[in-house]
Design a protein around this motif. Structure first.
Motif, PDB file in Angstrom:
ATOM      1  N   ILE A   9       8.927   9.515 -16.162  1.00 37.14           N
ATOM      2  CA  ILE A   9       7.880   8.549 -16.509  1.00 37.14           C
ATOM      3  C   ILE A   9       6.847   8.565 -15.388  1.00 37.14           C
ATOM      4  O   ILE A   9       7.166   8.259 -14.233  1.00 37.14           O
ATOM      5  CB  ILE A   9       8.471   7.147 -16.721  1.00 37.14           C
ATOM      6  N   VAL A  10       5.616   8.963 -15.733  1.00 38.37           N
ATOM      7  CA  VAL A  10       4.555   9.051 -14.724  1.00 38.37           C
ATOM      8  C   VAL A  10       3.628   7.854 -14.888  1.00 38.37           C
ATOM      9  O   VAL A  10       3.082   7.635 -15.972  1.00 38.37           O
ATOM     10  CB  VAL A  10       3.738  10.359 -14.880  1.00 38.37           C
ATOM     11  N   GLY A  11       3.447   7.081 -13.806  1.00 44.31           N
ATOM     12  CA  GLY A  11       2.606   5.882 -13.866  1.00 44.31           C
ATOM     13  C   GLY A  11       3.481   4.669 -14.108  1.00 44.31           C
ATOM     14  O   GLY A  11       3.690   4.237 -15.242  1.00 44.31           O
ATOM     15  N   LEU A  12       4.020   4.121 -13.017  1.00 46.22           N
ATOM     16  CA  LEU A  12       4.960   2.990 -13.161  1.00 46.22           C
ATOM     17  C   LEU A  12       4.180   1.673 -13.138  1.00 46.22           C
ATOM     18  O   LEU A  12       4.258   0.891 -12.194  1.00 46.22           O
ATOM     19  CB  LEU A  12       6.020   3.046 -12.051  1.00 46.22           C
ATOM     20  N   GLY A  13       3.433   1.429 -14.207  1.00 42.49           N
ATOM     21  CA  GLY A  13       2.704   0.171 -14.361  1.00 42.49           C
ATOM     22  C   GLY A  13       3.332  -0.666 -15.455  1.00 42.49           C
ATOM     23  O   GLY A  13       4.544  -0.587 -15.682  1.00 42.49           O
ATOM     24  N   LEU A  14       2.508  -1.451 -16.145  1.00 39.85           N
ATOM     25  CA  LEU A  14       3.032  -2.306 -17.229  1.00 39.85           C
ATOM     26  C   LEU A  14       3.784  -1.487 -18.280  1.00 39.85           C
ATOM     27  O   LEU A  14       4.947  -1.768 -18.587  1.00 39.85           O
ATOM     28  CB  LEU A  14       1.867  -3.068 -17.895  1.00 39.85           C
ATOM     29  N   VAL A  33       7.574   8.578 -11.508  1.00 36.69           N
ATOM     30  CA  VAL A  33       6.571   9.092 -10.566  1.00 36.69           C
ATOM     31  C   VAL A  33       5.412   8.124 -10.599  1.00 36.69           C
ATOM     32  O   VAL A  33       4.932   7.763 -11.682  1.00 36.69           O
ATOM     33  CB  VAL A  33       6.083  10.512 -10.959  1.00 36.69           C
ATOM     34  N   SER A  34       4.980   7.652  -9.445  1.00 31.51           N
ATOM     35  CA  SER A  34       3.773   6.836  -9.408  1.00 31.51           C
ATOM     36  C   SER A  34       2.942   7.257  -8.215  1.00 31.51           C
ATOM     37  O   SER A  34       3.428   7.911  -7.294  1.00 31.51           O
ATOM     38  CB  SER A  34       4.116   5.338  -9.380  1.00 31.51           C
ATOM     39  N   ARG A  35       1.652   6.881  -8.275  1.00 34.04           N
ATOM     40  CA  ARG A  35       0.709   7.338  -7.256  1.00 34.04           C
ATOM     41  C   ARG A  35       1.081   6.790  -5.882  1.00 34.04           C
ATOM     42  O   ARG A  35       1.117   7.510  -4.897  1.00 34.04           O
ATOM     43  CB  ARG A  35      -0.678   6.830  -7.695  1.00 34.04           C
ATOM     44  N   ARG A  36       1.370   5.494  -5.818  1.00 33.66           N
ATOM     45  CA  ARG A  36       1.655   4.877  -4.506  1.00 33.66           C
ATOM     46  C   ARG A  36       3.154   4.894  -4.190  1.00 33.66           C
ATOM     47  O   ARG A  36       3.966   4.514  -5.038  1.00 33.66           O
ATOM     48  CB  ARG A  36       1.147   3.433  -4.489  1.00 33.66           C
ATOM     49  N   GLU A  37       3.454   5.269  -2.957  1.00 31.42           N
ATOM     50  CA  GLU A  37       4.839   5.245  -2.485  1.00 31.42           C
ATOM     51  C   GLU A  37       5.411   3.829  -2.618  1.00 31.42           C
ATOM     52  O   GLU A  37       6.573   3.648  -3.005  1.00 31.42           O
ATOM     53  CB  GLU A  37       4.845   5.719  -1.013  1.00 31.42           C
ATOM     54  N   SER A  38       4.575   2.801  -2.333  1.00 33.35           N
ATOM     55  CA  SER A  38       5.079   1.419  -2.383  1.00 33.35           C
ATOM     56  C   SER A  38       5.532   1.041  -3.800  1.00 33.35           C
ATOM     57  O   SER A  38       6.509   0.316  -3.978  1.00 33.35           O
ATOM     58  CB  SER A  38       4.009   0.446  -1.883  1.00 33.35           C
ATOM     59  N   THR A  39       4.824   1.576  -4.812  1.00 35.97           N
ATOM     60  CA  THR A  39       5.232   1.298  -6.201  1.00 35.97           C
ATOM     61  C   THR A  39       6.566   1.980  -6.501  1.00 35.97           C
ATOM     62  O   THR A  39       7.445   1.396  -7.153  1.00 35.97           O
ATOM     63  CB  THR A  39       4.139   1.781  -7.179  1.00 35.97           C
ATOM     64  N   CYS A  40       6.729   3.199  -5.996  1.00 33.48           N
ATOM     65  CA  CYS A  40       8.001   3.915  -6.191  1.00 33.48           C
ATOM     66  C   CYS A  40       9.142   3.132  -5.542  1.00 33.48           C
ATOM     67  O   CYS A  40      10.215   2.971  -6.143  1.00 33.48           O
ATOM     68  CB  CYS A  40       7.916   5.316  -5.588  1.00 33.48           C
ATOM     69  N   SER A 119       1.756  -2.351 -27.882  1.00 33.83           N
ATOM     70  CA  SER A 119       2.334  -3.508 -27.189  1.00 33.83           C
ATOM     71  C   SER A 119       1.530  -3.682 -25.928  1.00 33.83           C
ATOM     72  O   SER A 119       1.031  -2.721 -25.379  1.00 33.83           O
ATOM     73  CB  SER A 119       3.767  -3.235 -26.729  1.00 33.83           C
ATOM     74  N   GLY A 120       1.468  -4.884 -25.445  1.00 27.48           N
ATOM     75  CA  GLY A 120       0.776  -5.047 -24.180  1.00 27.48           C
ATOM     76  C   GLY A 120       0.696  -6.501 -23.812  1.00 27.48           C
ATOM     77  O   GLY A 120       1.229  -7.369 -24.511  1.00 27.48           O
ATOM     78  N   LYS A 121       0.097  -6.750 -22.675  1.00 27.51           N
ATOM     79  CA  LYS A 121      -0.215  -8.116 -22.286  1.00 27.51           C
ATOM     80  C   LYS A 121      -1.353  -8.075 -21.285  1.00 27.51           C
ATOM     81  O   LYS A 121      -1.779  -6.989 -20.891  1.00 27.51           O
ATOM     82  CB  LYS A 121       1.013  -8.847 -21.763  1.00 27.51           C
TER      83      LYS A 121
END
Ligand code: NAP
Length: 284
Positions: A9-14, A33-40, A119-121
């Motif tokens: 899964i690339v892009g760990l957002g909503l 996989v996400s852009r920022r290490e902090s998100t990972c 789906s979303g918010k």
């Protein structure tokens, strides 16, 4: 039921985070996989994924990859992935527009299947991710005539595991429908707010506005960057929807100008009768 797939899964957002949570709960092996290490790090700490890294090459042995980045990063991400994935891997995306993405994505990676979970918010980012976001909601797939049926059925199986209702259509029909029910209302809500804001009666109107105004203006007051991106990426379909809307408004305006109250009432009656086919007043 297939479980234990290696899913990237690339892009760990909503959307990416919510997909990770649900697919992990179904027994799959989730590689984020996400852009920022902090998100990972946050995704690991909150057990959203089994593995996380900012490095796309960590997905080199994934069986299926969901690209859940902002729309502008979907094709660049796929281009990079294409140099490292196993040739049998399937890639899908969750971008809210399909016309501009699916054909070039299929050229880059033949086992690409375009997707869009409805789906979303309002909130964004990993902290907004939740279990069950896709449960009972539509999920659209937009395969092309040349898309491998086996790739479509693999993605379909995962969508069913999310509890979503599958809809299969072509990218153009998807974009037109989404323009009508999602992007057009944003533009209408915004123009309603602007009409009120620029009226000489603005301050009295501000004081009198109540629930009806709140409901009709709500999506027009949403995130401006997202709205501009909708217009940019779905320009042709949105223009067609705006033209359809303008034609309707002209009909209604003419009936009011002519004082043809029967026609006005017939128009409103027809609209009243159409509404339940689109929305029920149950919470979505
Ligand atoms: P989001 O919450 O902002 O999540 C996207 C995440 O992707 C960001 O948090 C960012 O994480 C990461 N990211 C950004 N650029 C990246 C890159 N180049 N490589 C890897 N990761 C990157 O947005 P979202 O609402 O989940 O939307 C994501 C996609 O879903 C969009 O394509 C959108 O069209 C689609 N979609 C959205 C909704 C909705 O209601 N929101 C509904 C259906 C579909 P970090 O920078 O923190 O690493």
């Amino acid at each position: 039921v297939t479980t234990g797939m290696k899913i990237g899964i690339v892009g760990l957002g909503l959307i990416g985070g919510s997909l990770a949570l649900d697919l992990k709960a179904q027994g799959h092996d989730i590689w984020g996989v996400s852009r920022r290490e902090s998100t990972c790090q946050m995704a690991l700490a909150q057990a959203v994924v089994h593995h996380a890294s900012p490095d796309l090459s960590s997905l080199d042995s994934a069986e299926i990859v969901f690209i859940c980045t902002p729309i502008s990063a979907i094709l660049p991400t796929l281009t990079e992935l294409a140099t490292m994935l196993d040739p049998t891997a399937i890639v899908t995306d969750v971008g809210s527009v399909k016309g501009e993405l699916v054909a070039p994505a299929t050229d880059i990676w033949p086992r690409f299947v375009g997707g869009h979970p409805m789906s979303g918010k309002a909130e964004a980012g990993l902290s907004a991710a939740t279990r069950g976001l896709f449960q009972g909601r539509p999920y659209v797939l937009t395969p092309l005539p040349q898309t491998l049926p086996a790739a479509v059925s693999q993605v379909t199986e995962l969508i069913e595991q999310l509890g979503s209702t599958l809809h299969v259509t072509d990218p153009t029909a998807h974009d037109r429908a989404v323009a009508l029910i999602s992007h057009l209302p944003v533009m209408l809500g915004a123009s309603l707010l602007q009409a009120c804001a620029h009226s000489p009666q603005r301050s009295l109107a501000e004081n009198l506005a109540s629930s009806g105004f709140r409901d009709t203006s709500r999506v027009g007051g949403g995130n401006p960057e997202l709205g501009a991106l909708m217009a940019q990426y779905n320009q042709a379909a949105l223009l067609a929807a705006l033209a359809d809307y303008q034609a309707q408004l002209t009909q209604l305006t003419q009936a009011i100008e002519q004082g043809d109250w029967q026609r006005v009432q017939a128009y409103l009656t027809a609209a009243h009768q159409q509404r339940p086919a689109f929305v029920s007043d149950r919470p979505l």
